[in-house]
Design a protein around this motif. Sequence first.
Motif, PDB file in Angstrom:
ATOM      1  N   GLY A 189       0.848  -1.083   0.029  1.00 57.03           N
ATOM      2  CA  GLY A 189       0.033   0.060  -0.195  1.00 57.03           C
ATOM      3  C   GLY A 189       0.990   1.272  -0.151  1.00 57.03           C
ATOM      4  N   TYR A 190       0.462   2.165  -0.656  1.00 57.96           N
ATOM      5  CA  TYR A 190       1.070   3.568  -0.469  1.00 57.96           C
ATOM      6  C   TYR A 190       0.410   4.660   0.080  1.00 57.96           C
ATOM      7  CZ  TYR A 190       2.945   7.849  -3.414  1.00 57.96           C
ATOM      8  OH  TYR A 190       3.281   9.054  -3.296  1.00 57.96           O
ATOM      9  N   ARG A 191       0.856   5.360   0.782  1.00 63.06           N
ATOM     10  CA  ARG A 191       0.386   6.446   1.760  1.00 63.06           C
ATOM     11  C   ARG A 191       1.261   7.852   1.307  1.00 63.06           C
ATOM     12  NH1 ARG A 191       1.441   6.025   6.918  1.00 63.06           N
ATOM     13  NH2 ARG A 191       2.705   3.816   6.659  1.00 63.06           N
ATOM     14  N   GLY A 192       1.902   8.017   0.006  1.00 61.93           N
ATOM     15  CA  GLY A 192       2.562   9.120  -0.160  1.00 61.93           C
ATOM     16  C   GLY A 192       1.453  10.274  -0.951  1.00 61.93           C
ATOM     17  N   HIS A 193       1.993  11.342  -1.591  1.00 59.36           N
ATOM     18  CA  HIS A 193       1.263  12.308  -2.130  1.00 59.36           C
ATOM     19  C   HIS A 193       1.696  12.585  -3.658  1.00 59.36           C
ATOM     20  CE1 HIS A 193       0.009  13.050   2.055  1.00 59.36           C
ATOM     21  NE2 HIS A 193       1.250  12.959   2.201  1.00 59.36           N
ATOM     22  N   LYS A 194       2.344  11.798  -4.369  1.00 60.91           N
ATOM     23  CA  LYS A 194       2.718  12.100  -5.685  1.00 60.91           C
ATOM     24  C   LYS A 194       1.528  11.459  -6.538  1.00 60.91           C
ATOM     25  CE  LYS A 194       6.961  13.242  -5.001  1.00 60.91           C
ATOM     26  NZ  LYS A 194       7.824  14.657  -5.317  1.00 60.91           N
ATOM     27  N   ARG A 195       1.743  12.067  -7.907  1.00 61.09           N
ATOM     28  CA  ARG A 195       0.626  11.615  -8.875  1.00 61.09           C
ATOM     29  C   ARG A 195       0.773  10.197  -9.364  1.00 61.09           C
ATOM     30  NH1 ARG A 195      -2.030  15.060 -13.794  1.00 61.09           N
ATOM     31  NH2 ARG A 195      -3.463  13.290 -14.730  1.00 61.09           N
ATOM     32  N   TYR A 196       1.866   9.905  -9.687  1.00 65.27           N
ATOM     33  CA  TYR A 196       2.231   8.670 -10.187  1.00 65.27           C
ATOM     34  C   TYR A 196       2.880   7.711  -9.326  1.00 65.27           C
ATOM     35  CZ  TYR A 196       0.792  11.259 -14.326  1.00 65.27           C
ATOM     36  OH  TYR A 196       0.162  11.988 -14.998  1.00 65.27           O
ATOM     37  N   VAL A 197       2.591   6.286  -9.319  1.00 65.61           N
ATOM     38  CA  VAL A 197       3.455   5.387  -8.776  1.00 65.61           C
ATOM     39  C   VAL A 197       3.397   4.245  -9.583  1.00 65.61           C
ATOM     40  CG1 VAL A 197       2.379   5.978  -6.418  1.00 65.61           C
ATOM     41  CG2 VAL A 197       1.186   4.212  -7.572  1.00 65.61           C
ATOM     42  N   ARG A 198       4.406   3.374  -9.520  1.00 63.34           N
ATOM     43  CA  ARG A 198       4.906   2.266  -9.927  1.00 63.34           C
ATOM     44  C   ARG A 198       5.184   1.019  -9.152  1.00 63.34           C
ATOM     45  NH1 ARG A 198       9.723   3.639 -14.312  1.00 63.34           N
ATOM     46  NH2 ARG A 198      11.444   3.668 -12.486  1.00 63.34           N
TER      47      ARG A 198
END
Length: 128
Positions: A91-100
């Motif tokens: 799971g991702y809890r960051g704030h950037k627009r794109y993840v991979r």
Amino acid sequence: MRDLYSNIKTEPAIAPAVQTANVNGTAVDLKGANRVAFVLNTGAVAGSGVFSAKIQESDTTTSGDFADVATSHVDSDAPTTLEAASCYRLGYRGHKRYVRLVLTRASGTSIAAGAAAVLSDLANRPVA
């Protein structure tokens, strides 16, 4: 209502295949979604393949702009070395627009693996 189906969106993250090298997954656009988790499935491990998984983030889709997500922004049940015939959540809890999602081969031959991104807390629901 207990309808999960209409309240999540899925995107391909890593096409299911026998992975023999490092794999940079597909960039997933989080615009319109406040939450994302990757579901990673593994199959057979050949030749003592040692692979790990991590999430990277970026403000653009340019491959060179992606950077590893700080561990404080990742929730994961994936071990350091992926095991055969397993399923993991990252799971991702960051704030950037794109993840991979990224698979990294440390040694060995290969692992069968694929992944999907599950987006939730969507701006537009129900999902068509």
